[in-house]
Design a protein around this motif. Structure first.
Motif, PDB file in Angstrom:
ATOM      1  N   SER A 119       0.829  -1.210   0.000  1.00 48.07           N
ATOM      2  CA  SER A 119       0.000   0.000   0.000  1.00 48.07           C
ATOM      3  C   SER A 119       0.861   1.258   0.000  1.00 48.07           C
ATOM      4  O   SER A 119       0.552   2.241  -0.677  1.00 48.07           O
ATOM      5  N   THR A 120       1.951   1.229   0.765  1.00 47.22           N
ATOM      6  CA  THR A 120       2.849   2.389   0.830  1.00 47.22           C
ATOM      7  C   THR A 120       3.482   2.653  -0.525  1.00 47.22           C
ATOM      8  O   THR A 120       3.534   3.800  -0.999  1.00 47.22           O
ATOM      9  N   CYS A 121       3.940   1.604  -1.179  1.00 49.02           N
ATOM     10  CA  CYS A 121       4.564   1.772  -2.498  1.00 49.02           C
ATOM     11  C   CYS A 121       3.522   2.149  -3.552  1.00 49.02           C
ATOM     12  O   CYS A 121       3.820   2.921  -4.475  1.00 49.02           O
ATOM     13  N   ALA A 122       2.302   1.630  -3.406  1.00 50.00           N
ATOM     14  CA  ALA A 122       1.229   2.011  -4.321  1.00 50.00           C
ATOM     15  C   ALA A 122       0.887   3.489  -4.176  1.00 50.00           C
ATOM     16  O   ALA A 122       0.682   4.200  -5.164  1.00 50.00           O
ATOM     17  N   ALA A 123       0.834   3.956  -2.934  1.00 56.06           N
ATOM     18  CA  ALA A 123       0.552   5.375  -2.690  1.00 56.06           C
ATOM     19  C   ALA A 123       1.621   6.260  -3.319  1.00 56.06           C
ATOM     20  O   ALA A 123       1.316   7.253  -3.986  1.00 56.06           O
ATOM     21  N   MET A 124       2.887   5.873  -3.136  1.00 55.71           N
ATOM     22  CA  MET A 124       3.971   6.686  -3.691  1.00 55.71           C
ATOM     23  C   MET A 124       3.983   6.646  -5.215  1.00 55.71           C
ATOM     24  O   MET A 124       4.309   7.644  -5.866  1.00 55.71           O
ATOM     25  N   ALA A 125       3.610   5.508  -5.796  1.00 56.54           N
ATOM     26  CA  ALA A 125       3.524   5.431  -7.257  1.00 56.54           C
ATOM     27  C   ALA A 125       2.456   6.393  -7.783  1.00 56.54           C
ATOM     28  O   ALA A 125       2.665   7.089  -8.785  1.00 56.54           O
ATOM     29  N   ALA A 126       1.311   6.451  -7.094  1.00 57.40           N
ATOM     30  CA  ALA A 126       0.245   7.360  -7.509  1.00 57.40           C
ATOM     31  C   ALA A 126       0.671   8.817  -7.338  1.00 57.40           C
ATOM     32  O   ALA A 126       0.474   9.648  -8.232  1.00 57.40           O
TER      33      ALA A 126
ATOM     34  N   GLY B  97       8.913 -11.530  -4.233  1.00 57.47           N
ATOM     35  CA  GLY B  97       9.416 -10.842  -5.420  1.00 57.47           C
ATOM     36  C   GLY B  97       8.727  -9.519  -5.663  1.00 57.47           C
ATOM     37  O   GLY B  97       9.362  -8.516  -6.000  1.00 57.47           O
ATOM     38  N   ARG B  98       7.404  -9.487  -5.490  1.00 55.46           N
ATOM     39  CA  ARG B  98       6.656  -8.239  -5.691  1.00 55.46           C
ATOM     40  C   ARG B  98       7.124  -7.162  -4.721  1.00 55.46           C
ATOM     41  O   ARG B  98       7.358  -6.012  -5.110  1.00 55.46           O
ATOM     42  N   ALA B  99       7.239  -7.522  -3.428  1.00 53.30           N
ATOM     43  CA  ALA B  99       7.631  -6.529  -2.426  1.00 53.30           C
ATOM     44  C   ALA B  99       9.045  -6.027  -2.665  1.00 53.30           C
ATOM     45  O   ALA B  99       9.345  -4.844  -2.447  1.00 53.30           O
ATOM     46  N   LEU B 100       9.917  -6.909  -3.127  1.00 52.89           N
ATOM     47  CA  LEU B 100      11.280  -6.483  -3.463  1.00 52.89           C
ATOM     48  C   LEU B 100      11.244  -5.481  -4.609  1.00 52.89           C
ATOM     49  O   LEU B 100      11.881  -4.414  -4.545  1.00 52.89           O
ATOM     50  N   ASN B 101      10.487  -5.801  -5.660  1.00 52.31           N
ATOM     51  CA  ASN B 101      10.385  -4.907  -6.820  1.00 52.31           C
ATOM     52  C   ASN B 101       9.920  -3.509  -6.410  1.00 52.31           C
ATOM     53  O   ASN B 101      10.550  -2.494  -6.741  1.00 52.31           O
ATOM     54  N   VAL B 102       8.782  -3.456  -5.693  1.00 52.82           N
ATOM     55  CA  VAL B 102       8.181  -2.138  -5.403  1.00 52.82           C
ATOM     56  C   VAL B 102       8.972  -1.381  -4.338  1.00 52.82           C
ATOM     57  O   VAL B 102       9.064  -0.149  -4.391  1.00 52.82           O
ATOM     58  N   SER B 103       9.562  -2.084  -3.377  1.00 60.49           N
ATOM     59  CA  SER B 103      10.338  -1.397  -2.332  1.00 60.49           C
ATOM     60  C   SER B 103      11.584  -0.741  -2.926  1.00 60.49           C
ATOM     61  O   SER B 103      11.907   0.412  -2.600  1.00 60.49           O
ATOM     62  N   LEU B 104      12.277  -1.467  -3.798  1.00 61.98           N
ATOM     63  CA  LEU B 104      13.477  -0.903  -4.427  1.00 61.98           C
ATOM     64  C   LEU B 104      13.111   0.297  -5.296  1.00 61.98           C
ATOM     65  O   LEU B 104      13.820   1.315  -5.299  1.00 61.98           O
ATOM     66  N   LYS B 105      12.004   0.196  -6.018  1.00 63.55           N
ATOM     67  CA  LYS B 105      11.584   1.299  -6.887  1.00 63.55           C
ATOM     68  C   LYS B 105      11.226   2.539  -6.058  1.00 63.55           C
ATOM     69  O   LYS B 105      11.589   3.666  -6.409  1.00 63.55           O
ATOM     70  N   THR B 106      10.514   2.330  -4.941  1.00 63.16           N
ATOM     71  CA  THR B 106      10.088   3.466  -4.115  1.00 63.16           C
ATOM     72  C   THR B 106      11.279   4.107  -3.409  1.00 63.16           C
ATOM     73  O   THR B 106      11.380   5.340  -3.337  1.00 63.16           O
ATOM     74  N   LEU B 107      12.183   3.294  -2.887  1.00 62.69           N
ATOM     75  CA  LEU B 107      13.387   3.852  -2.260  1.00 62.69           C
ATOM     76  C   LEU B 107      14.180   4.674  -3.267  1.00 62.69           C
ATOM     77  O   LEU B 107      14.648   5.773  -2.963  1.00 62.69           O
ATOM     78  N   SER B 108      14.330   4.147  -4.479  1.00 61.98           N
ATOM     79  CA  SER B 108      15.055   4.882  -5.523  1.00 61.98           C
ATOM     80  C   SER B 108      14.348   6.196  -5.852  1.00 61.98           C
ATOM     81  O   SER B 108      14.989   7.243  -6.013  1.00 61.98           O
TER      82      SER B 108
END
Length: 375
Positions: free
Chosen positions: A63-70, A118-129
């Motif tokens: 949810s946190t990474c989804a919020a930041m993506a939006a 795998g999903r959480a790794l993908n989105v966490s790395l993207k959001t941190l970046s």
């Protein structure tokens, strides 16, 4: 289940811009909904409003990474204050397991679900970046004893892993494959290229030559499988096999099938966007159809709180096998990020138009800062 044939043709004089305007009208209160989901205690975002006052739920990684993506896709990242950025970075960094390198929620069983790792790794790395930060610990595969990459070490091991995916459900099988993206990137270059080529060739061997889809399921499920394949191909700069056939069957599905899941809004649109350059673009009359139908379908998922629900009139309590909410009639991040960060931007890009700012954009940064401060 089929719509009436009126879905197949444009109303007289209806244009792409008319459809986009109708879509934008659904976001009137969206930016007021987002800050209400921030957890001032832990620093991340809850999945839905009803989750904020239930002791079994906490802010979660997806949810946190989804919020930041939006927030990023809506052009609002510059308005997020430094203190809120730091809270979100800290939230994600604290959830990285120092031993395995993966990111896990603390309050649920996501570490038991391989696909979610795998999903959480993908989105966490993207959001941190996105926030100019990095993980605190080694990633999976950076430890030579790491067993979680064993299926990627050899052609035979990966072939066995691919065979073992749940191919009766096209979406689930290919979501498993797409979730390997961050792991494959941790391999040496030659091995990366070999595994990517192997995955695409394997799916190609399963594709129906008429529809382009691989695996089983209803029209929207097999379409969603091809969507995951398209994302995988895009991530590694590879063409999507049988692109023209996939596009034709996708357009048929959008026009004829009932859209009962908010993911089914996002998946065909982003799939079409990936395919468009390969097939020489989308004819304007077909794009007008896609935009109009998408706006009509999206209206069914809008909830009174200003967010969008995963199902019609009901949030999905367990969107990815992990329970995050109560399943009430309310907006949730699983659906809302599809609409705000994927569907709307992709339709504007396909139309060659710039997204207009949403209502409350000017007040968003301060509203989020106040929510993070517990005010």
């Amino acid at each position: 289940m089929h719509h009436t044939t009126s879905n197949s043709v444009n109303s007289p004089g209806e244009t792409i811009t008319d459809g986009l305007t109708a879509l934008d009208g659904l976001f009137a209160d969206f930016l007021r909904w987002i800050p209400r989901l921030f957890d001032p205690e832990r620093g991340g975002f809850y999945y839905a409003l009803s989750s904020t006052n239930q002791p079994e739920f906490e802010a979660d990684i997806e949810s946190t990474c989804a919020a930041m993506a939006a927030i990023d896709e809506l052009g609002l990242l510059p308005s997020v204050t430094d203190s809120v950025r730091a809270r979100i970075v800290n939230f994600l960094q604290e959830r990285q397991d120092p031993e395995s390198g993966y990111f896990f929620d603390r309050q649920n069983e996501m570490r038991e679900v391989e696909r979610l790792r795998g999903r959480a790794l993908n989105v966490s790395l993207k959001t941190l970046s996105m926030l100019g930060a990095s993980p605190l610990h080694n990633l999976p595969g950076q430890d030579k004893e790491d067993q979680t990459l064993e299926h990627l070490w050899s052609e035979a091991a990966f072939a066995a892993w691919l065979d073992a995916r749940p191919w009766h459900n096209s979406w689930l099988a290919q979501d498993n494959i797409q979730a390997q993206t961050s792991l494959i990137r941790l391999l040496p270059q030659a091995q990366q290229e070999a595994r990517v080529a192997q995955a695409i060739a394997y799916v190609r061997s399963r594709q129906d030559t008429a529809t382009g889809h691989a695996g089983g399921g209803t029209p929207y499920v097999v379409l969603s499988g091809s969507f995951k394949l398209a994302l995988f191909c895009r991530d590694f700069g590879r063409p999507v096999p049988l692109a023209q056939q996939i596009y034709a069957s996708t357009l048929e599905c959008i026009r004829e099938e009932d859209c009962l899941d908010a993911c089914w809004l996002r998946n065909p649109i982003e799939l079409v966007e990936v395919l468009a350059p390969q097939i020489g673009g989308i004819p304007p009359s077909e794009l007008a159809d896609i935009v109009r139908i998408s706006a009509v379908n999206a209206s069914a998922f809008l909830e009174p709180d200003g967010g969008f629900s995963r199902k019609i009139g009901q949030s999905s309590a367990s969107p990815n096998e992990i329970r995050l909410g109560l399943g009430a009639a309310e907006g949730d991040w699983n659906a809302s990020t599809q609409l705000a960060a994927r569907v709307r931007p992709a339709l504007y890009r396909l139309a060659g138009q710039k997204q207009p700012a949403l209502p409350w954009s000017n007040d968003f940064g301060q509203a989020l800062h106040a929510a993070a401060s517990g005010r």
